[in-house]
Design an enzyme around this catalytic site. Structure first.
Site, PDB file in Angstrom:
ATOM      1  N   SER A  13       0.838  -1.058   0.158  1.00  0.00           N
ATOM      2  CA  SER A  13      -0.116   0.013   0.048  1.00  0.00           C
ATOM      3  C   SER A  13       0.779   1.348   0.041  1.00  0.00           C
ATOM      4  O   SER A  13       0.502   2.207  -0.662  1.00  0.00           O
ATOM      5  CB  SER A  13      -0.965   0.078   1.308  1.00  0.00           C
ATOM      6  N   ASN A 107      13.377   4.039   4.979  1.00  0.00           N
ATOM      7  CA  ASN A 107      12.459   2.971   5.492  1.00  0.00           C
ATOM      8  C   ASN A 107      11.320   3.783   6.170  1.00  0.00           C
ATOM      9  O   ASN A 107      11.287   4.905   6.725  1.00  0.00           O
ATOM     10  CB  ASN A 107      13.090   2.007   6.563  1.00  0.00           C
ATOM     11  N   THR A 141      20.210   2.606   8.706  1.00  0.00           N
ATOM     12  CA  THR A 141      21.730   2.572   9.286  1.00  0.00           C
ATOM     13  C   THR A 141      21.681   1.140   9.511  1.00  0.00           C
ATOM     14  O   THR A 141      20.651   0.276   9.475  1.00  0.00           O
ATOM     15  CB  THR A 141      21.988   3.489  10.125  1.00  0.00           C
ATOM     16  N   ASP A 145      16.117  -0.168  12.449  1.00  0.00           N
ATOM     17  CA  ASP A 145      14.911   0.871  12.864  1.00  0.00           C
ATOM     18  C   ASP A 145      15.510   1.754  13.624  1.00  0.00           C
ATOM     19  O   ASP A 145      14.913   2.576  14.500  1.00  0.00           O
ATOM     20  CB  ASP A 145      13.776   0.252  13.641  1.00  0.00           C
TER      21      ASP A 145
HETATM   22  C1  GRF Z   1       3.847  -0.452   6.811  1.00  0.00           C
HETATM   23  O1  GRF Z   1       2.599  -0.453   8.079  1.00  0.00           O
HETATM   24  C2  GRF Z   1       5.231  -0.058   7.098  1.00  0.00           C
HETATM   25  O2  GRF Z   1       5.328   0.777   8.323  1.00  0.00           O
HETATM   26  C3  GRF Z   1       5.788  -1.243   7.692  1.00  0.00           C
HETATM   27  O3  GRF Z   1       5.337  -2.377   6.954  1.00  0.00           O
HETATM   28  C4  GRF Z   1       3.940  -2.023   6.452  1.00  0.00           C
HETATM   29  C5  GRF Z   1       3.866  -2.335   4.993  1.00  0.00           C
HETATM   30  O4  GRF Z   1       2.641  -2.122   4.294  1.00  0.00           O
HETATM   31  N1  GRF Z   1       7.216  -1.262   7.498  1.00  0.00           N
HETATM   32  P1  GRF Z   1       2.320  -2.002   2.881  1.00  0.00           P
HETATM   33  O5  GRF Z   1       3.017  -3.281   2.227  1.00  0.00           O
HETATM   34  O6  GRF Z   1       3.010  -0.947   2.314  1.00  0.00           O
HETATM   35  O7  GRF Z   1       0.865  -2.192   2.620  1.00  0.00           O
END
Ligand code: GRF
Length: 212
Positions: A13, A107, A141, A145
């Site tokens: 998404s 990220n 990095t 996270d």
């Molecule tokens: C997101 O909520 C993001 O924060 C996390 O994984 C989820 C990915 O969702 N890293 P999508 O695949 O972009 O729908």
């Protein structure tokens, strides 16, 4: 035009939000390719529908993490990316991979970092009785996270919320802030220096831009 490569593992998404932003001119760049470590990731369909090249690498066919990441980097670099965007990419990265893309890899993580690195962030926030949760866009990095935060968005947690309610609320925010930050980078306004994020020549505080 600058080149973006996106890494996913699932729904995509956030990838869709980036595709839309590129198509609507809110990001002045091309998404050249989408890579997934899961063949069934729905995000691959989204990429195909947008006419973007897709690639899947299966970790089981590589000897170890280093071999996987090295093949991945080699394939990514065919597209000469200015920016590598992790959008729900659920694999730990090797140090060599991180170093290779240092300063040009972003990220998005579903928590108000440094709170709740790792998995199941929404569950933890609910279980701890937090009144708010959120999401952070950060440079990647070697610390999981743990890279410099660029921008966060907060959402409320209400008393009778289920985990899915919070996930949905957070994702809605993600789809706004990720394209925005990607565009800052593409426009040359954003950089990583001295293990900090800099926007328009100003060092951003620990919670990123506009913490409140
Ligand atoms: C997101 O909520 C993001 O924060 C996390 O994984 C989820 C990915 O969702 N890293 P999508 O695949 O972009 O729908």
């Amino acid at each position: 035009m600058k080149n973006i490569v996106v890494l996913i593992s699932g729904q995509g998404s956030n990838l869709q939000a980036l595709i839309d932003a590129c198509q609507q001119g809110r990001i002045a760049a091309n998404i050249m390719a989408v890579f997934s470590n899961k063949a069934q990731a729905y995000g691959l369909q989204r990429a195909k529908e947008a006419g973007i090249a897709t690639h899947t690498l299966d970790a089981k066919t590589f000897a170890d993490r280093e071999a996987f990441d090295s093949a991945l980097a080699q394939a990514i670099d065919q597209y000469q990316p200015d920016l590598l965007v992790l959008a729900g990419y659920m694999r730990i990265l090797s140090n060599a991979f991180v170093q290779h893309y240092q300063g040009r890899m972003l990220n998005i993580h579903p928590s108000l970092l440094p709170k709740y690195p790792g998995l199941h962030t929404h569950r933890q926030a609910i279980d701890n009785g937090d009144s708010e949760h959120g999401t952070s866009v950060h440079f990647v990095t070697e610390q999981l996270d743990g890279g410099p935060v660029i921008l966060q968005a907060k959402v409320p947690i209400f008393q009778d919320d289920e985990e899915d309610d919070v996930i949905e609320r957070v994702q809605t925010q993600e789809h706004t802030i990720y394209p925005l930050v990607v565009n800052w980078f593409i426009e040359g306004r954003l950089a990583m220096r001295d293990n900090a994020a800099w926007l328009d020549g100003k060092r951003l505080p620990l919670q990123g831009y506009a913490a409140d």
